[in-house]
Each structure stands twice: as C-alpha cells, then as structure tokens.
Design a protein around this motif. Structure first.
Motif, PDB file in Angstrom:
ATOM      1  N   PRO A 142      36.292   8.061  95.017  1.00 15.07           N
ATOM      2  CA  PRO A 142      34.909   8.446  95.894  1.00 15.07           C
ATOM      3  C   PRO A 142      33.763   8.574  94.986  1.00 15.07           C
ATOM      4  O   PRO A 142      32.705   8.364  95.631  1.00 15.07           O
ATOM      5  N   ASP A 143      33.750   8.892  93.730  1.00 17.63           N
ATOM      6  CA  ASP A 143      32.917   8.866  92.936  1.00 17.63           C
ATOM      7  C   ASP A 143      32.107   7.577  92.600  1.00 17.63           C
ATOM      8  O   ASP A 143      30.819   7.497  92.208  1.00 17.63           O
ATOM      9  N   THR A 144      32.780   6.514  92.655  1.00 12.43           N
ATOM     10  CA  THR A 144      32.214   5.177  92.534  1.00 12.43           C
ATOM     11  C   THR A 144      32.153   4.295  93.634  1.00 12.43           C
ATOM     12  O   THR A 144      31.683   2.963  93.494  1.00 12.43           O
ATOM     13  N   ALA A 145      32.374   4.651  94.730  1.00 14.18           N
ATOM     14  CA  ALA A 145      32.502   3.815  95.964  1.00 14.18           C
ATOM     15  C   ALA A 145      31.464   3.160  96.244  1.00 14.18           C
ATOM     16  O   ALA A 145      31.350   2.218  96.978  1.00 14.18           O
ATOM     17  N   ASP A 146      30.317   3.810  95.935  1.00 12.52           N
ATOM     18  CA  ASP A 146      28.691   3.492  96.361  1.00 12.52           C
ATOM     19  C   ASP A 146      28.218   2.524  95.307  1.00 12.52           C
ATOM     20  O   ASP A 146      26.927   2.053  95.436  1.00 12.52           O
ATOM     21  N   LEU A 147      28.801   2.242  94.307  1.00 15.35           N
ATOM     22  CA  LEU A 147      28.380   1.213  93.106  1.00 15.35           C
ATOM     23  C   LEU A 147      28.928   0.028  93.157  1.00 15.35           C
ATOM     24  O   LEU A 147      30.236  -0.220  92.996  1.00 15.35           O
ATOM     25  N   ASP A 148      28.113  -1.028  93.344  1.00 15.08           N
ATOM     26  CA  ASP A 148      28.527  -2.252  93.407  1.00 15.08           C
ATOM     27  C   ASP A 148      28.503  -2.987  92.186  1.00 15.08           C
ATOM     28  O   ASP A 148      28.227  -2.240  91.121  1.00 15.08           O
ATOM     29  N   THR A 194      20.044  24.986  93.411  1.00 18.59           N
ATOM     30  CA  THR A 194      20.230  23.978  94.443  1.00 18.59           C
ATOM     31  C   THR A 194      21.323  23.010  93.941  1.00 18.59           C
ATOM     32  O   THR A 194      20.948  22.377  92.819  1.00 18.59           O
ATOM     33  N   ILE A 195      22.664  22.743  94.582  1.00 20.70           N
ATOM     34  CA  ILE A 195      23.467  21.871  94.133  1.00 20.70           C
ATOM     35  C   ILE A 195      23.281  20.558  95.128  1.00 20.70           C
ATOM     36  O   ILE A 195      23.671  20.635  96.431  1.00 20.70           O
ATOM     37  N   LEU A 196      22.976  19.663  94.854  1.00 19.42           N
ATOM     38  CA  LEU A 196      22.969  18.055  95.403  1.00 19.42           C
ATOM     39  C   LEU A 196      24.244  17.658  95.215  1.00 19.42           C
ATOM     40  O   LEU A 196      24.479  16.890  94.176  1.00 19.42           O
ATOM     41  N   PRO A 212      24.783  18.205 100.646  1.00 22.28           N
ATOM     42  CA  PRO A 212      25.314  16.904 100.525  1.00 22.28           C
ATOM     43  C   PRO A 212      24.290  15.679 100.686  1.00 22.28           C
ATOM     44  O   PRO A 212      23.602  15.677 101.446  1.00 22.28           O
ATOM     45  N   LEU A 213      24.600  14.778  99.627  1.00 22.20           N
ATOM     46  CA  LEU A 213      23.694  13.620  99.594  1.00 22.20           C
ATOM     47  C   LEU A 213      24.236  12.621 100.324  1.00 22.20           C
ATOM     48  O   LEU A 213      23.792  11.433 100.813  1.00 22.20           O
ATOM     49  N   GLY A 214      25.651  12.577 100.489  1.00 19.72           N
ATOM     50  CA  GLY A 214      26.397  11.280 101.117  1.00 19.72           C
ATOM     51  C   GLY A 214      26.284  10.210 100.137  1.00 19.72           C
ATOM     52  O   GLY A 214      26.403   9.051 100.356  1.00 19.72           O
ATOM     53  N   SER A 215      26.627  10.464  98.583  1.00 18.19           N
ATOM     54  CA  SER A 215      26.755   9.415  97.658  1.00 18.19           C
ATOM     55  C   SER A 215      27.990   9.768  96.857  1.00 18.19           C
ATOM     56  O   SER A 215      28.828  10.688  97.087  1.00 18.19           O
ATOM     57  N   ARG A 257      16.458   8.684  97.766  1.00 19.97           N
ATOM     58  CA  ARG A 257      16.988   9.762  98.447  1.00 19.97           C
ATOM     59  C   ARG A 257      17.009  10.960  97.314  1.00 19.97           C
ATOM     60  O   ARG A 257      17.025  11.994  97.833  1.00 19.97           O
ATOM     61  N   LEU A 258      17.529  10.685  96.541  1.00 21.95           N
ATOM     62  CA  LEU A 258      17.811  11.713  95.173  1.00 21.95           C
ATOM     63  C   LEU A 258      16.433  12.596  94.934  1.00 21.95           C
ATOM     64  O   LEU A 258      16.502  13.500  95.000  1.00 21.95           O
ATOM     65  N   GLY A 259      15.534  11.594  94.814  1.00 20.72           N
ATOM     66  CA  GLY A 259      14.328  12.091  94.433  1.00 20.72           C
ATOM     67  C   GLY A 259      13.612  12.956  95.433  1.00 20.72           C
ATOM     68  O   GLY A 259      12.951  13.954  95.271  1.00 20.72           O
ATOM     69  N   GLU A 260      13.835  12.453  96.608  1.00 17.09           N
ATOM     70  CA  GLU A 260      13.302  13.167  97.834  1.00 17.09           C
ATOM     71  C   GLU A 260      14.011  14.425  97.947  1.00 17.09           C
ATOM     72  O   GLU A 260      13.357  15.617  98.249  1.00 17.09           O
ATOM     73  N   ALA A 261      15.174  14.684  97.619  1.00 21.20           N
ATOM     74  CA  ALA A 261      16.266  15.777  97.827  1.00 21.20           C
ATOM     75  C   ALA A 261      15.733  16.725  96.568  1.00 21.20           C
ATOM     76  O   ALA A 261      15.681  17.853  96.965  1.00 21.20           O
TER      77      ALA A 261
END
Length: 233
Positions: free
Chosen positions: A129-135, A171-173, A206-209, A220-224
């Motif tokens: 899950p830690d790497t699932a969004d990294l192509d 704050t924990i993102l 939760p960021l969903g990342s 998205r991270l910057g906005e959070a």
C-alpha cells in the motif's frame, strides 16, 4: 508564515520541489531542508546522529523571529518532534506526512548498513500500500534523488524531555488511515499511542495516497499543508 520542510530518510530538500508552488501561492515562505551527512561516506558521517538532525532544524528555527510551522515526511517526523521538544514555544504547528509522533527514546527504524551508511533499500522493503500509487518512472525518479543516510540516524534513540511539546498542535496527513484507524494501529505500540494521546490538539487527515505523496500527488499534499497551516486542521 515560514514553513520548514523536513524530508524523510534518503531524501534532500529537492524532494519538496513539486509541493512548493501550492505553499508559495498561499503566501507562505517554504524552506526545504537537507539534513547533515546525507550522501557522505562513513568516515565523514559516522559521528552524525539523530540529535544532529534535530539541531539542524532548531538552528533554522532560531534564525527566525516568529514561530514556524514544521512539516515532516516519514522518518523526518522524529526530527520535527525532537525540534518541538527543544523549542516548544517557537513552533506554531507540526504537520506530519504519513508518519506518527515518536515516543521518548524511540527511533525511526532499522535498515541494512552498507560500508557504514544506510543506502535506500529495494522497493520490496516497503509494504504494497505504501508504493501502490508510484508508477515505474516515479519510482526511478525517487531512487535517482536518494542518497545514503549516516549509519546512526535511523536507530538512534530520540530523547524527549519537555512536556510543553504536547501543547503544540499536530496535523497528521495520513496516506490512508483516518483518526480511528490510526489510533487502532497504534495500540500495537502503546508508548507511541500515549504520546499521541498526550497532545492537546491532533487532526488526522487521510490523503488517499501511499507513503510518498510529495511525488504521487504533490498539489494535493501542498493544498492539505496549506489547509493545516491556515485553518488549523
């Protein structure tokens, strides 16, 4: 507001490059940091430990007249919390990116030493899950940006002595966990759960990342981060 950006293990100030525009557009002054000894061979970095990384952050805090926000990714959370412990009246908020607060005496983790330093490990070291969004191109980009860490840093215990740190808002993102899920997970590490419980104000978003949102979803991270700094959540 000055926002000091602390990278996780193996990463330097450039790991925040894609996050900076969102912070700057909101009128903040982001200051990405590189920790001491990164990329240096063992003869030049063997004496560098976690307290030296904390000292590097407190030096940046001391250079500023006003309180700062600390943003920290992964193992950088230990560094940030150590800096809060050292300067509890100079930090307006801590924003943790997919990590949790360390307990007194806690360490980051243990990774294999190679020639006296800790290089970036294989991707298989990390949970899926830690790497699932990294192509593949993003993974290759991250690896190209990594450098070895001084051998002591990941396993050095972090001393925490000033209970005023618990008054600093956090704050924990989180990559995927919400507040209840995160606290359930921390039941396996009671001292870490107690440290989080002791903080007066904690928001878990939760960021969903995966574990590296500064690469997979930097806007998205910057906005959070901006929301946490400006809105306190």
């Amino acid at each position: 507001m000055d926002i000091l950006l602390i990278p996780g293990l193996w990463l330097d100030a450039s790991s925040w490059n894609d996050v900076l525009p969102a912070l700057q557009d909101a009128g903040h002054r982001p200051v990405p940091l590189t920790m001491p000894g990164l990329g240096l061979p063992a003869p030049e970095s063997a004496d560098i430990g976690i307290t030296d990384w904390v000292d590097a952050v407190t030096s940046e805090i001391d250079r500023r007249a006003d309180p700062v926000v600390l943003v920290a990714h992964s193992g950088g959370g230990n560094v940030a919390w150590g800096a809060v412990d050292a300067r509890p009246d100079r930090v307006a908020r801590v924003v943790l990116v997919d990590t949790v607060l360390p307990a007194d005496g806690g360490s980051i983790s243990e990774f294999p030493l190679v020639d006296g330093v800790v290089p970036f490990p294989d991707w298989e070291t990390f949970d899926a899950p830690d790497t699932a969004d990294l192509d593949t191109p993003t993974r290759e980009r991250i690896v190209a940006m990594t450098a070895s860490v001084p051998g002591r840093v990941p396993t050095d215990p972090l001393p925490l002595t000033d209970e005023r740190r618990h008054r600093v808002p956090v704050t924990i993102l989180s990559g995927a966990l919400d507040d209840a899920q995160l606290r359930t997970m921390l039941r396996e590490w009671p001292r870490y759960a107690a440290e989080l419980d002791a903080v007066v104000e904690v928001d878990v978003i939760p960021l969903g990342s995966g574990h590296w949102p500064q690469y997979s979803m930097p806007t998205r991270l910057g906005e959070a981060i901006v929301t946490a700094v400006d809105g306190g959540a």
